[in-house]
Write a protein that holds these residues in place. Structure first.
Motif, mmCIF file in Angstrom:
data_model
loop_
_atom_site.group_PDB
_atom_site.id
_atom_site.type_symbol
_atom_site.label_atom_id
_atom_site.label_comp_id
_atom_site.label_asym_id
_atom_site.label_seq_id
_atom_site.Cartn_x
_atom_site.Cartn_y
_atom_site.Cartn_z
ATOM 1 N N UNK A 134 4.381 9.860 7.974
ATOM 2 C CA UNK A 134 5.595 9.160 8.428
ATOM 3 C C UNK A 134 5.328 8.202 9.587
ATOM 4 N N UNK A 135 4.136 8.312 10.159
ATOM 5 C CA UNK A 135 3.817 7.457 11.314
ATOM 6 C C UNK A 135 3.017 6.233 10.856
ATOM 7 N N UNK A 136 3.411 5.081 11.369
ATOM 8 C CA UNK A 136 2.631 3.870 11.110
ATOM 9 C C UNK A 136 2.917 3.191 9.777
ATOM 10 N N UNK A 137 4.033 3.559 9.151
ATOM 11 C CA UNK A 137 4.367 2.898 7.880
ATOM 12 C C UNK A 137 5.497 1.875 8.111
ATOM 13 N N UNK A 138 5.636 0.941 7.187
ATOM 14 C CA UNK A 138 6.699 -0.073 7.316
ATOM 15 C C UNK A 138 7.963 0.340 6.581
ATOM 16 N N UNK A 167 0.885 -1.165 0.000
ATOM 17 C CA UNK A 167 0.000 0.000 0.000
ATOM 18 C C UNK A 167 0.921 1.213 0.000
ATOM 19 N N UNK A 168 0.925 1.893 -1.109
ATOM 20 C CA UNK A 168 1.889 2.981 -1.310
ATOM 21 C C UNK A 168 1.169 4.318 -1.149
ATOM 22 N N UNK A 169 1.757 5.205 -0.376
ATOM 23 C CA UNK A 169 1.107 6.497 -0.125
ATOM 24 C C UNK A 169 1.916 7.619 -0.757
ATOM 25 N N UNK A 170 1.246 8.391 -1.594
ATOM 26 C CA UNK A 170 1.878 9.581 -2.161
ATOM 27 C C UNK A 170 1.464 10.769 -1.300
ATOM 28 N N UNK A 171 2.392 11.662 -1.046
ATOM 29 C CA UNK A 171 2.073 12.814 -0.192
ATOM 30 C C UNK A 171 2.462 14.114 -0.894
ATOM 31 N N UNK A 224 10.349 -6.639 -0.397
ATOM 32 C CA UNK A 224 11.088 -7.502 0.527
ATOM 33 C C UNK A 224 11.117 -6.906 1.939
ATOM 34 N N UNK A 225 10.818 -5.631 2.053
ATOM 35 C CA UNK A 225 10.843 -4.998 3.380
ATOM 36 C C UNK A 225 9.491 -5.070 4.092
ATOM 37 N N UNK A 226 8.483 -5.562 3.398
ATOM 38 C CA UNK A 226 7.142 -5.570 4.008
ATOM 39 C C UNK A 226 6.957 -6.731 4.970
ATOM 40 N N UNK A 227 6.240 -6.497 6.059
ATOM 41 C CA UNK A 227 5.978 -7.595 6.996
ATOM 42 C C UNK A 227 4.902 -8.535 6.436
ATOM 43 N N UNK A 228 4.871 -9.753 6.959
ATOM 44 C CA UNK A 228 3.832 -10.704 6.517
ATOM 45 C C UNK A 228 2.477 -10.235 7.038
ATOM 46 N N UNK A 229 1.493 -10.287 6.157
ATOM 47 C CA UNK A 229 0.154 -9.850 6.564
ATOM 48 C C UNK A 229 -0.862 -10.369 5.554
ATOM 49 N N UNK A 230 -2.102 -10.435 5.990
ATOM 50 C CA UNK A 230 -3.188 -10.725 5.051
ATOM 51 C C UNK A 230 -3.274 -9.529 4.086
ATOM 52 N N UNK A 231 -3.846 -9.752 2.899
ATOM 53 C CA UNK A 231 -4.086 -8.606 2.021
ATOM 54 C C UNK A 231 -5.090 -7.668 2.695
#
Ligand SMILES: Nc1nc2c(ncn2[C@@H]2O[C@H](COP(=O)(O)OP(=O)(O)OP(=O)(O)O)[C@@H](O)[C@H]2O)c(=O)[nH]1
Ligand SMILES: [Mg+2]
Length: 281
Positions: free
Chosen positions: A68-72, A41-45, A153-160
């Motif tokens: 910047x808060x709460x992102x991986x 999930x990519x956020x543009x700011x 590769x930097x993302x944690x394992x999670x459900x979609x």
């Protein structure tokens, strides 16, 4: 810098508007990229800017910083061979607990002498412990798969978190106002883009057509004249190009009626901005 161009390249669809003029992105724009068993999930700011003190500028900076808060993973985009004071200020605002910060050096297609890139990279490497440094061209789609791998590769394992075929979460109304804003930005000079906002007054989807009435707000009478253009030429061109893009997007006929109104100093008017949908606390 190319943040919005990059999110569009990564998502392989236009989710965020772009322009040659700075301060184009005003809201948080979500792009969803699902590839095999990963979903990013990519956020543009908006870009982070200093030295502007209007409510609109404060709002945009807040959107950037709050993200910047709460992102991986943070993808920190800079332009090749250009390290600005504002980049440095933003680097200092990265939360300490965020340990995945990828430095993206964009617009490498513009660097004629590639030998200049190495010293630039070396200089930035010393400023922060980036987890990776990836030179790319978002526009020419250079090195994108390398960046993509680095992000995934930097993302944690999670459900979609979103359905596999969803690419963004923007509402139809906001999408329409953004497309109209993009077309007006590209057709006026340097100063006006900061001073325009588009509000959808009426939106109606019928079986064979979508009818849209929208108002472009500017801050001064002279700006209104510029947006309208001689004999209404410029406004017509804004409407036509927005219509063509929206017809493709919705696969339906679209009718757009545009108005231009002056709202003096609106970029510093919190109440009015709230009425336009800017979420200011
Ligand atoms: N040559 C070149 N131009 C690029 C590249 N990426 C983006 N651009 C151009 O740079 C300009 C700014 O791009 P945007 O994607 O709107 O930049 P942004 O960082 O989102 O800007 P704001 O939303 O205003 O903060 C546009 O004219 C893009 O076409 C690139 O890799 N190479
Ligand atoms: Mg942008």
């Amino acid at each position: 810098m190319g943040k919005s161009t990059l999110i569009n390249t990564l998502i392989e669809h236009k989710v965020s508007i772009t322009s040659r003029k700075p301060q184009t992105t005003r809201f948080r724009v979500l792009g969803i990229k699902t590839k095999e068993n990963s979903q990013a999930i990519i956020i543009d700011t908006p870009g982070y800017h200093q030295g502007h003190n209007r409510v609109l500028n404060k709002f945009m900076n807040k959107v950037a910083i709050d993200t910047l808060v709460g992102i991986d993973v943070l993808v920190f985009v800079v332009e090749a061979l250009r390290w600005k004071q504002e980049d440095k200020a933003l680097l200092n605002k990265i939360p300490k607990e965020l340990d995945n910060v990828i430095l993206v050096i964009n617009k490498i297609d513009k660097v004629k002498n590639k030998d200049e890139l190495l010293p630039f990279i070396d200089k930035l490497r010393k400023l922060y412990e980036f987890s990776n440094i990836v030179p790319i061209s978002a526009l020419r789609k250079k090195n994108i798969s390398q960046l993509e791998r680095s992000i995934l590769s930097a993302l944690p394992k999670s459900e979609f978190l979103y359905p596999e075929d969803q690419i963004t979460d923007i509402s139809e109304r906001l999408l329409i106002s953004e497309i109209i804003r993009e077309k007006s930005i590209s057709r006026v000079g340097q100063e006006i883009p900061y001073r325009t906002s588009v509000d959808i007054d009426h939106y109606k989807e019928e079986d064979s057509i979508i009818i849209i009435h929208a108002t472009i707000y500017v801050e001064k009478k002279s700006q209104k004249g510029i947006v309208i253009g001689q004999g209404g030429k410029r406004l017509k061109s804004i409407g036509t190009s927005a219509r063509i893009e929206l017809e493709k997007r919705f696969d339906k006929k679209v009718l757009i009626k545009l108005w231009v109104k002056v709202k003096t100093n609106w970029t510093d008017n919190e109440l009015f901005m709230k009425s336009l949908g800017y979420k200011i606390e």
